[in-house]
Scaffold this motif. Structure first.
Motif, PDB file in Angstrom:
ATOM      1  N   GLY A 231      -1.063  -9.359  -4.831  1.00 14.78           N
ATOM      2  CA  GLY A 231      -0.288  -8.344  -5.531  1.00 14.78           C
ATOM      3  C   GLY A 231      -0.956  -6.991  -5.644  1.00 14.78           C
ATOM      4  N   ARG A 232      -2.148  -6.845  -5.094  1.00  7.72           N
ATOM      5  CA  ARG A 232      -2.811  -5.537  -5.171  1.00  7.72           C
ATOM      6  C   ARG A 232      -2.057  -4.514  -4.330  1.00  7.72           C
ATOM      7  NH1 ARG A 232      -8.627  -6.537  -2.764  1.00  7.72           N
ATOM      8  NH2 ARG A 232      -8.205  -8.559  -3.683  1.00  7.72           N
ATOM      9  N   ARG A 233      -2.199  -3.266  -4.723  1.00  3.48           N
ATOM     10  CA  ARG A 233      -1.702  -2.152  -3.917  1.00  3.48           C
ATOM     11  C   ARG A 233      -2.924  -1.358  -3.485  1.00  3.48           C
ATOM     12  NH1 ARG A 233       1.945   0.592  -8.092  1.00  3.48           N
ATOM     13  NH2 ARG A 233       0.508  -0.483  -9.457  1.00  3.48           N
ATOM     14  N   CYS A 234      -2.827  -0.740  -2.332  1.00  2.00           N
ATOM     15  CA  CYS A 234      -3.970  -0.025  -1.785  1.00  2.00           C
ATOM     16  C   CYS A 234      -3.525   1.301  -1.196  1.00  2.00           C
ATOM     17  CB  CYS A 234      -4.651  -0.851  -0.689  1.00  2.00           C
ATOM     18  SG  CYS A 234      -5.229  -2.469  -1.232  1.00  2.00           S
ATOM     19  N   ALA A 235      -4.483   2.218  -1.085  1.00  5.77           N
ATOM     20  CA  ALA A 235      -4.196   3.528  -0.497  1.00  5.77           C
ATOM     21  C   ALA A 235      -5.458   4.088   0.126  1.00  5.77           C
ATOM     22  CB  ALA A 235      -3.676   4.488  -1.556  1.00  5.77           C
ATOM     23  N   PHE A 236      -5.251   4.927   1.129  1.00  2.99           N
ATOM     24  CA  PHE A 236      -6.343   5.699   1.716  1.00  2.99           C
ATOM     25  C   PHE A 236      -6.158   7.160   1.364  1.00  2.99           C
ATOM     26  CE2 PHE A 236      -7.053   2.166   4.758  1.00  2.99           C
ATOM     27  CZ  PHE A 236      -8.424   2.028   4.569  1.00  2.99           C
ATOM     28  N   TYR A 237      -7.278   7.811   1.076  1.00  2.00           N
ATOM     29  CA  TYR A 237      -7.318   9.236   0.784  1.00  2.00           C
ATOM     30  C   TYR A 237      -8.329   9.873   1.725  1.00  2.00           C
ATOM     31  CZ  TYR A 237      -4.973   7.643  -3.384  1.00  2.00           C
ATOM     32  OH  TYR A 237      -4.084   7.050  -4.242  1.00  2.00           O
ATOM     33  N   ILE A 238      -7.994  11.038   2.253  1.00  2.97           N
ATOM     34  CA  ILE A 238      -8.860  11.763   3.172  1.00  2.97           C
ATOM     35  C   ILE A 238      -9.415  12.993   2.456  1.00  2.97           C
ATOM     36  CG2 ILE A 238      -8.948  13.039   5.365  1.00  2.97           C
ATOM     37  CD1 ILE A 238      -8.451  10.060   5.705  1.00  2.97           C
ATOM     38  N   SER A 239     -10.701  13.255   2.683  1.00  3.21           N
ATOM     39  CA  SER A 239     -11.292  14.452   2.087  1.00  3.21           C
ATOM     40  C   SER A 239     -11.002  15.664   2.961  1.00  3.21           C
ATOM     41  CB  SER A 239     -12.794  14.271   1.893  1.00  3.21           C
ATOM     42  OG  SER A 239     -13.423  14.020   3.122  1.00  3.21           O
TER      43      SER A 239
ATOM     44  N   ILE B 263     -15.917   0.884  -9.513  1.00  2.00           N
ATOM     45  CA  ILE B 263     -15.079  -0.229  -9.959  1.00  2.00           C
ATOM     46  C   ILE B 263     -14.689   0.010 -11.405  1.00  2.00           C
ATOM     47  CG2 ILE B 263     -14.940  -2.725 -10.299  1.00  2.00           C
ATOM     48  CD1 ILE B 263     -15.349  -1.842  -7.335  1.00  2.00           C
ATOM     49  N   THR B 264     -13.398   0.195 -11.638  1.00  2.00           N
ATOM     50  CA  THR B 264     -12.898   0.327 -13.002  1.00  2.00           C
ATOM     51  C   THR B 264     -12.074  -0.919 -13.291  1.00  2.00           C
ATOM     52  OG1 THR B 264     -12.816   2.724 -12.748  1.00  2.00           O
ATOM     53  CG2 THR B 264     -11.612   1.779 -14.615  1.00  2.00           C
TER      54      THR B 264
ATOM     55  N   TYR C 189      -0.646   0.023 -13.178  1.00  2.82           N
ATOM     56  CA  TYR C 189      -1.908  -0.610 -12.814  1.00  2.82           C
ATOM     57  C   TYR C 189      -2.913  -0.442 -13.936  1.00  2.82           C
ATOM     58  CZ  TYR C 189      -3.659   4.021 -11.293  1.00  2.82           C
ATOM     59  OH  TYR C 189      -4.041   5.338 -11.223  1.00  2.82           O
ATOM     60  N   ARG C 190      -3.792  -1.433 -14.014  1.00  2.02           N
ATOM     61  CA  ARG C 190      -4.875  -1.405 -14.988  1.00  2.02           C
ATOM     62  C   ARG C 190      -6.226  -1.368 -14.295  1.00  2.02           C
ATOM     63  NH1 ARG C 190      -3.521  -3.872 -20.051  1.00  2.02           N
ATOM     64  NH2 ARG C 190      -5.668  -3.420 -20.629  1.00  2.02           N
ATOM     65  N   GLY C 191      -6.384  -2.164 -13.237  1.00  9.75           N
ATOM     66  CA  GLY C 191      -7.630  -2.140 -12.467  1.00  9.75           C
ATOM     67  C   GLY C 191      -7.523  -1.132 -11.343  1.00  9.75           C
ATOM     68  N   CYS C 192      -8.608  -0.391 -11.121  1.00  9.69           N
ATOM     69  CA  CYS C 192      -8.635   0.589 -10.036  1.00  9.69           C
ATOM     70  C   CYS C 192     -10.035   0.596  -9.428  1.00  9.69           C
ATOM     71  CB  CYS C 192      -8.273   1.978 -10.558  1.00  9.69           C
ATOM     72  SG  CYS C 192      -8.321   3.266  -9.294  1.00  9.69           S
ATOM     73  N   TRP C 193     -10.104   0.212  -8.166  1.00  9.47           N
ATOM     74  CA  TRP C 193     -11.377   0.207  -7.464  1.00  9.47           C
ATOM     75  C   TRP C 193     -11.321   1.226  -6.348  1.00  9.47           C
ATOM     76  CZ3 TRP C 193     -11.303  -5.697  -6.118  1.00  9.47           C
ATOM     77  CH2 TRP C 193     -11.238  -6.458  -7.296  1.00  9.47           C
ATOM     78  N   SER C 194     -12.367   1.989  -6.188  1.00  7.21           N
ATOM     79  CA  SER C 194     -12.428   3.006  -5.133  1.00  7.21           C
ATOM     80  C   SER C 194     -13.706   2.833  -4.327  1.00  7.21           C
ATOM     81  CB  SER C 194     -12.413   4.405  -5.746  1.00  7.21           C
ATOM     82  OG  SER C 194     -11.262   4.585  -6.524  1.00  7.21           O
ATOM     83  N   SER C 195     -13.555   2.839  -3.008  1.00  8.02           N
ATOM     84  CA  SER C 195     -14.700   2.705  -2.110  1.00  8.02           C
ATOM     85  C   SER C 195     -14.724   3.879  -1.143  1.00  8.02           C
ATOM     86  CB  SER C 195     -14.604   1.405  -1.310  1.00  8.02           C
ATOM     87  OG  SER C 195     -14.622   0.292  -2.157  1.00  8.02           O
ATOM     88  N   PRO C 196     -15.904   4.472  -0.939  1.00  6.28           N
ATOM     89  CA  PRO C 196     -15.982   5.594  -0.014  1.00  6.28           C
ATOM     90  C   PRO C 196     -15.789   5.138   1.427  1.00  6.28           C
ATOM     91  CG  PRO C 196     -18.169   4.969  -0.728  1.00  6.28           C
ATOM     92  CD  PRO C 196     -17.213   4.125  -1.508  1.00  6.28           C
TER      93      PRO C 196
ATOM     94  N   TYR D 279      -5.483  -1.040  -6.363  1.00  3.35           N
ATOM     95  CA  TYR D 279      -4.880  -0.992  -7.699  1.00  3.35           C
ATOM     96  C   TYR D 279      -4.374  -2.381  -8.073  1.00  3.35           C
ATOM     97  CZ  TYR D 279      -4.680   3.918  -6.313  1.00  3.35           C
ATOM     98  OH  TYR D 279      -4.995   5.183  -5.868  1.00  3.35           O
ATOM     99  N   PHE D 280      -4.621  -2.775  -9.309  1.00  2.78           N
ATOM    100  CA  PHE D 280      -4.251  -4.102  -9.796  1.00  2.78           C
ATOM    101  C   PHE D 280      -3.445  -3.989 -11.080  1.00  2.78           C
ATOM    102  CE2 PHE D 280      -8.132  -4.262  -7.407  1.00  2.78           C
ATOM    103  CZ  PHE D 280      -7.925  -5.327  -6.547  1.00  2.78           C
ATOM    104  N   ALA D 281      -2.418  -4.809 -11.201  1.00  3.63           N
ATOM    105  CA  ALA D 281      -1.546  -4.772 -12.378  1.00  3.63           C
ATOM    106  C   ALA D 281      -2.304  -5.135 -13.654  1.00  3.63           C
ATOM    107  CB  ALA D 281      -0.358  -5.710 -12.183  1.00  3.63           C
ATOM    108  N   MET D 282      -3.292  -5.994 -13.538  1.00  6.32           N
ATOM    109  CA  MET D 282      -4.069  -6.438 -14.693  1.00  6.32           C
ATOM    110  C   MET D 282      -5.535  -6.050 -14.509  1.00  6.32           C
ATOM    111  SD  MET D 282      -1.705  -7.695 -16.501  1.00  6.32           S
ATOM    112  CE  MET D 282      -2.716  -8.296 -17.839  1.00  6.32           C
ATOM    113  N   PRO D 283      -6.313  -5.971 -15.607  1.00  4.35           N
ATOM    114  CA  PRO D 283      -7.743  -5.693 -15.485  1.00  4.35           C
ATOM    115  C   PRO D 283      -8.392  -6.728 -14.564  1.00  4.35           C
ATOM    116  CG  PRO D 283      -7.069  -5.551 -17.773  1.00  4.35           C
ATOM    117  CD  PRO D 283      -5.899  -6.100 -17.010  1.00  4.35           C
ATOM    118  N   ARG D 284      -9.354  -6.250 -13.756  1.00  2.00           N
ATOM    119  CA  ARG D 284      -9.936  -7.188 -12.792  1.00  2.00           C
ATOM    120  C   ARG D 284     -11.299  -6.708 -12.308  1.00  2.00           C
ATOM    121  NH1 ARG D 284      -7.118  -9.492  -7.326  1.00  2.00           N
ATOM    122  NH2 ARG D 284      -9.034 -10.253  -6.418  1.00  2.00           N
TER     123      ARG D 284
END
Length: 145
Positions: A19-27, A69-70, A91-98, A113-118
């Motif tokens: 159930g996670r959602r994910c995204a890519f961001y470009i600098s 990791i949040t 979402y409650r959990g949000c993890w970001s990796s470079p 992104y996660f619906a619950m803390p994780r």
């Protein structure tokens, strides 16, 4: 590049199957821009997010070159001005990796992104490492073309 990163996101979501959602961001300069994964409404809220040690999530991950990791955005002091974003987009959990190229250039980030803390498992961290490495190859090949 957007199509390739979109396929990569879909593969990650399918492999995780949780159930996670994910995204890519470009600098681009000192800001990040959404490329694939989340809705256009979400992208409008986060485009031009500043890359800085004072940022949170993706901006901080790119600035430091380390994952951020949040577990729960509602309980993280850095997120206080942005908790509305987590609530609005569920979402409650949000993890970001470079995302780093083989030459060592930080070119963006992968967010999960996660619906619950994780908290991440070792498999979660391995998936993030594999997918950010692949994204680095994709981004690098498009930047050098």
């Amino acid at each position: 590049m957007q199509a390739s990163l979109g396929i990569l996101i879909q593969t990650l979501v399918d492999q995780a199957n949780d159930g996670r959602r994910c995204a890519f961001y470009i600098s681009e300069g000192d800001t990040l821009h959404h490329v694939a994964g989340m809705s256009s409404e979400y992208a409008k809220c986060v485009d031009d997010f500043v890359i800085s040690p004072e940022s949170l999530a993706c901006g901080l991950a790119v600035a430091t070159g380390t994952p951020v990791i949040t577990r729960d955005v509602l309980n993280e002091p850095r997120w206080r001005p942005w908790t509305w974003l987590g609530l609005q987009f569920s979402y409650r959990g949000c993890w970001s990796s470079p995302v780093e190229t083989s030459a060592g250039n930080l070119v963006g980030s992968l967010a999960m992104y996660f619906a619950m803390p994780r908290e991440p498992t070792s498999l979660d961290l391995e998936l993030a490492a594999a997918f950010t490495q692949t994204a680095g190859i994709i981004i690098s090949s498009h930047q050098s073309a």
